[in-house]
Design a protein around this motif. Structure first.
Motif, PDB file in Angstrom:
ATOM      1  N   UNK A  37      97.255  13.187  78.324  1.00  0.00           N
ATOM      2  CA  UNK A  37      96.042  13.769  77.752  1.00  0.00           C
ATOM      3  C   UNK A  37      96.096  13.891  76.229  1.00  0.00           C
ATOM      4  N   UNK A  38      97.259  14.212  75.663  1.00  0.00           N
ATOM      5  CA  UNK A  38      97.334  14.357  74.205  1.00  0.00           C
ATOM      6  C   UNK A  38      97.054  13.034  73.498  1.00  0.00           C
ATOM      7  N   UNK A  39      97.668  11.962  73.998  1.00  0.00           N
ATOM      8  CA  UNK A  39      97.457  10.673  73.336  1.00  0.00           C
ATOM      9  C   UNK A  39      96.033  10.175  73.553  1.00  0.00           C
ATOM     10  N   UNK A  40      95.469  10.445  74.732  1.00  0.00           N
ATOM     11  CA  UNK A  40      94.078  10.046  74.977  1.00  0.00           C
ATOM     12  C   UNK A  40      93.144  10.773  74.023  1.00  0.00           C
ATOM     13  N   UNK A  41      93.377  12.076  73.838  1.00  0.00           N
ATOM     14  CA  UNK A  41      92.550  12.842  72.901  1.00  0.00           C
ATOM     15  C   UNK A  41      92.710  12.315  71.480  1.00  0.00           C
ATOM     16  N   UNK A  42      93.961  12.098  71.056  1.00  0.00           N
ATOM     17  CA  UNK A  42      94.201  11.626  69.690  1.00  0.00           C
ATOM     18  C   UNK A  42      93.555  10.270  69.439  1.00  0.00           C
ATOM     19  N   UNK A  43      93.624   9.381  70.431  1.00  0.00           N
ATOM     20  CA  UNK A  43      92.996   8.072  70.281  1.00  0.00           C
ATOM     21  C   UNK A  43      91.486   8.221  70.129  1.00  0.00           C
ATOM     22  N   UNK A  44      90.884   9.034  70.982  1.00  0.00           N
ATOM     23  CA  UNK A  44      89.437   9.256  70.885  1.00  0.00           C
ATOM     24  C   UNK A  44      89.075   9.876  69.542  1.00  0.00           C
ATOM     25  N   UNK A  45      89.879  10.838  69.098  1.00  0.00           N
ATOM     26  CA  UNK A  45      89.592  11.508  67.827  1.00  0.00           C
ATOM     27  C   UNK A  45      89.678  10.540  66.653  1.00  0.00           C
ATOM     28  N   UNK A  46      90.683   9.670  66.663  1.00  0.00           N
ATOM     29  CA  UNK A  46      90.833   8.736  65.548  1.00  0.00           C
ATOM     30  C   UNK A  46      89.662   7.765  65.470  1.00  0.00           C
ATOM     31  N   UNK A  47      89.010   7.498  66.594  1.00  0.00           N
ATOM     32  CA  UNK A  47      87.857   6.595  66.577  1.00  0.00           C
ATOM     33  C   UNK A  47      86.584   7.341  66.191  1.00  0.00           C
ATOM     34  N   UNK A  48      86.318   8.486  66.831  1.00  0.00           N
ATOM     35  CA  UNK A  48      85.038   9.173  66.589  1.00  0.00           C
ATOM     36  C   UNK A  48      85.123  10.233  65.503  1.00  0.00           C
ATOM     37  N   UNK A  49      86.342  10.721  65.189  1.00  0.00           N
ATOM     38  CA  UNK A  49      86.578  11.716  64.142  1.00  0.00           C
ATOM     39  C   UNK A  49      85.731  12.970  64.325  1.00  0.00           C
ATOM     40  N   UNK A  50      85.597  13.391  65.550  1.00  0.00           N
ATOM     41  CA  UNK A  50      84.889  14.624  65.860  1.00  0.00           C
ATOM     42  C   UNK A  50      85.613  15.247  67.046  1.00  0.00           C
ATOM     43  N   UNK A  51      86.139  16.461  66.860  1.00  0.00           N
ATOM     44  CA  UNK A  51      87.017  17.051  67.872  1.00  0.00           C
ATOM     45  C   UNK A  51      86.306  17.323  69.195  1.00  0.00           C
ATOM     46  N   UNK A  52      85.095  17.856  69.133  1.00  0.00           N
ATOM     47  CA  UNK A  52      84.381  18.151  70.375  1.00  0.00           C
ATOM     48  C   UNK A  52      84.067  16.865  71.133  1.00  0.00           C
TER      49      UNK A  52
END
Length: 200
Positions: A37-52
């Motif tokens: 889950x941490x890496x999935x979140x970080x990957x998504x964050x690096x693409x969309x740059x929005x935490x929510x």
């Protein structure tokens, strides 16, 4: 010379967990979620740059992975398969927000829940300011990239994936990966040149 290489070898415990989850073992899938889950979140964050948005994307990715387990044939690793789902959801998110004009770009770094996004050690204020300015400048450039180019740039420059791994994650040819990276890097260079030209 040996024969052609097979699919990437999955860590034994991940393969076991996937197989158990496919048979309906929910605790096995919960273990996969905790592990990735941490890496999935970080990957998504690096693409969309929005935490929510990144949190929503990572949760939706696991939900889709769970419902799609019967179709998972193991031709790629579970990690690669999951990352493909995350990237596709992130690209869809970017396209929706661009159409609606509601893009919110966070130039801080992703951090584990409860962690600090900034270094704990005190740094020289001038260095901190310069670092933040460069990060904001790069964020501005990345925000201007088309979603597909942004995704491959993140996978290469931030996640450190090889071209072959990126090709498997995004589901396109090596030539397409290299082309998207070329144009993404050229766009960032253009933004940097324009910025420093304005400072003269």
């Amino acid at each position: 010379m040996g024969g052609p290489e097979g699919p990437p070898r999955e860590p034994e415990d991940d393969r076991d967990l996937v197989e158990r989850a496919r048979r309906g073992d929910r605790e096995a899938f919960a273990t996969l979620v905790r592990r990735h889950q941490d890496r999935a979140f970080n990957l998504a964050f690096q693409v969309v740059r929005n935490r929510e948005d990144a949190l929503d994307i990572s949760q939706e990715a696991f939900a889709r992975a769970y419902t799609s387990l019967p179709a998972f044939k193991g031709e790629a690793s579970f990690t690669t398969w999951l990352h493909r789902i995350v990237v596709n959801l992130a690209i869809d998110n970017l396209r929706r927000t661009r159409r609606s004009g509601t893009t919110a770009y966070d130039d801080t770094r992703a951090a584990p829940e409860g962690g600090d996004a900034e270094p704990a050690a005190l740094e020289d204020p001038a260095t901190v300011l310069e670092t933040k300015q460069v990060r904001a400048l790069l964020a501005r450039g990345i925000a201007q990239l088309p979603p597909a180019q942004r995704a491959v740039l993140v996978l290469r420059e931030i996640e450190g994936l090889s071209y072959e791994e990126i090709s498997r994650v995004v589901g396109c040819t090596l030539g397409t990966v290299m082309s998207r990276l070329f144009y993404a890097r050229r766009k960032l260079q253009q933004v940097m040149r324009e910025h420093f030209s304005d400072l003269r």
